[in-house]
Write a protein that holds these residues in place. Structure first.
Motif, PDB file in Angstrom:
ATOM      1  N   THR A   9       0.846  -1.178   0.000  1.00 24.62           N
ATOM      2  CA  THR A   9       0.000   0.000   0.000  1.00 24.62           C
ATOM      3  C   THR A   9       0.889   1.239   0.000  1.00 24.62           C
ATOM      4  O   THR A   9       2.086   1.160   0.299  1.00 24.62           O
ATOM      5  CB  THR A   9      -0.901   0.038   1.248  1.00 24.62           C
ATOM      6  OG1 THR A   9      -0.073   0.169   2.405  1.00 24.62           O
ATOM      7  CG2 THR A   9      -1.782  -1.202   1.350  1.00 24.62           C
ATOM      8  N   GLU A  39      -1.073  -0.854 -10.377  1.00 21.94           N
ATOM      9  CA  GLU A  39      -1.904  -0.615  -9.195  1.00 21.94           C
ATOM     10  C   GLU A  39      -3.166  -1.453  -9.301  1.00 21.94           C
ATOM     11  O   GLU A  39      -3.793  -1.512 -10.355  1.00 21.94           O
ATOM     12  CB  GLU A  39      -2.267   0.858  -9.113  1.00 21.94           C
ATOM     13  CG  GLU A  39      -3.135   1.216  -7.956  1.00 21.94           C
ATOM     14  CD  GLU A  39      -3.490   2.692  -7.956  1.00 21.94           C
ATOM     15  OE1 GLU A  39      -4.689   2.991  -7.847  1.00 21.94           O
ATOM     16  OE2 GLU A  39      -2.583   3.526  -8.082  1.00 21.94           O
ATOM     17  N   ARG A  41      -6.787  -2.451  -6.980  1.00 24.75           N
ATOM     18  CA  ARG A  41      -7.614  -2.115  -5.822  1.00 24.75           C
ATOM     19  C   ARG A  41      -8.218  -3.391  -5.259  1.00 24.75           C
ATOM     20  O   ARG A  41      -8.718  -4.226  -6.007  1.00 24.75           O
ATOM     21  CB  ARG A  41      -8.716  -1.146  -6.203  1.00 24.75           C
ATOM     22  CG  ARG A  41      -8.172   0.197  -6.640  1.00 24.75           C
ATOM     23  CD  ARG A  41      -9.260   1.243  -6.608  1.00 24.75           C
ATOM     24  NE  ARG A  41      -8.757   2.507  -7.094  1.00 24.75           N
ATOM     25  CZ  ARG A  41      -8.244   3.449  -6.319  1.00 24.75           C
ATOM     26  NH1 ARG A  41      -8.162   3.252  -5.033  1.00 24.75           N
ATOM     27  NH2 ARG A  41      -7.806   4.571  -6.823  1.00 24.75           N
ATOM     28  N   TYR A  47     -10.567  -1.657   1.031  1.00 21.80           N
ATOM     29  CA  TYR A  47     -10.414  -1.197  -0.347  1.00 21.80           C
ATOM     30  C   TYR A  47      -9.094  -0.469  -0.584  1.00 21.80           C
ATOM     31  O   TYR A  47      -9.056   0.633  -1.104  1.00 21.80           O
ATOM     32  CB  TYR A  47     -11.584  -0.299  -0.771  1.00 21.80           C
ATOM     33  CG  TYR A  47     -12.915  -0.953  -0.575  1.00 21.80           C
ATOM     34  CD1 TYR A  47     -13.316  -2.002  -1.379  1.00 21.80           C
ATOM     35  CD2 TYR A  47     -13.766  -0.528   0.438  1.00 21.80           C
ATOM     36  CE1 TYR A  47     -14.550  -2.622  -1.193  1.00 21.80           C
ATOM     37  CE2 TYR A  47     -14.996  -1.129   0.637  1.00 21.80           C
ATOM     38  CZ  TYR A  47     -15.374  -2.175  -0.181  1.00 21.80           C
ATOM     39  OH  TYR A  47     -16.582  -2.785   0.003  1.00 21.80           O
ATOM     40  N   ARG A  48      -8.027  -1.087  -0.187  1.00 26.60           N
ATOM     41  CA  ARG A  48      -6.713  -0.472  -0.348  1.00 26.60           C
ATOM     42  C   ARG A  48      -6.234  -0.580  -1.792  1.00 26.60           C
ATOM     43  O   ARG A  48      -6.643  -1.461  -2.530  1.00 26.60           O
ATOM     44  CB  ARG A  48      -5.696  -1.159   0.568  1.00 26.60           C
ATOM     45  CG  ARG A  48      -6.052  -1.070   2.018  1.00 26.60           C
ATOM     46  CD  ARG A  48      -5.096  -1.836   2.868  1.00 26.60           C
ATOM     47  NE  ARG A  48      -5.039  -3.256   2.438  1.00 26.60           N
ATOM     48  CZ  ARG A  48      -4.245  -4.161   2.963  1.00 26.60           C
ATOM     49  NH1 ARG A  48      -3.413  -3.833   3.920  1.00 26.60           N
ATOM     50  NH2 ARG A  48      -4.255  -5.401   2.533  1.00 26.60           N
ATOM     51  N   ARG A  49      -5.351   0.333  -2.148  1.00 24.54           N
ATOM     52  CA  ARG A  49      -4.652   0.257  -3.429  1.00 24.54           C
ATOM     53  C   ARG A  49      -3.353  -0.492  -3.183  1.00 24.54           C
ATOM     54  O   ARG A  49      -2.568  -0.122  -2.322  1.00 24.54           O
ATOM     55  CB  ARG A  49      -4.318   1.654  -3.941  1.00 24.54           C
ATOM     56  CG  ARG A  49      -5.502   2.465  -4.296  1.00 24.54           C
ATOM     57  CD  ARG A  49      -5.164   3.891  -4.693  1.00 24.54           C
ATOM     58  NE  ARG A  49      -3.771   4.127  -5.033  1.00 24.54           N
ATOM     59  CZ  ARG A  49      -3.181   5.315  -4.983  1.00 24.54           C
ATOM     60  NH1 ARG A  49      -3.855   6.362  -4.594  1.00 24.54           N
ATOM     61  NH2 ARG A  49      -1.928   5.460  -5.317  1.00 24.54           N
TER      62      ARG A  49
END
Length: 78
Positions: A9, A39, A41, A47-49
């Motif tokens: 992240t 990247e 999601r 809901y982290r990238r």
């Protein structure tokens, strides 16, 4: 990132590099343009990238790690 098996992240990148988030975001933009990172999601909360290396990025990271190891060797034998 070249030593990680999974994506990181932005927060993890900030912590690992001791760099501010603005600098990280600018670097990520440039690395994305160079097609060295991608990247994704997460589809579950929070809901982290997740940022990870592309195949080209892995090859570049491999070379960087080799150079770091060579420099370390030179310093210890110096």
């Amino acid at each position: 990132m070249g030593r990680e098996n999974r994506g990181l992240t932005v927060r993890e990148l900030v912590e690992k590099t001791d760099t501010n988030s603005g600098s990280i975001k600018r670097a990520l933009e440039e690395l994305t343009e160079l097609k060295l990172i991608k990247e994704e999601r997460e589809n579950v909360f929070p809901y982290r990238r997740l940022i990870s290396l592309t195949e080209l990025g892995k090859e570049v990271a491999k070379r960087v790690i080799e150079i770091e190891e060579l420099i370390k060797k030179v310093r210890t034998n110096g």
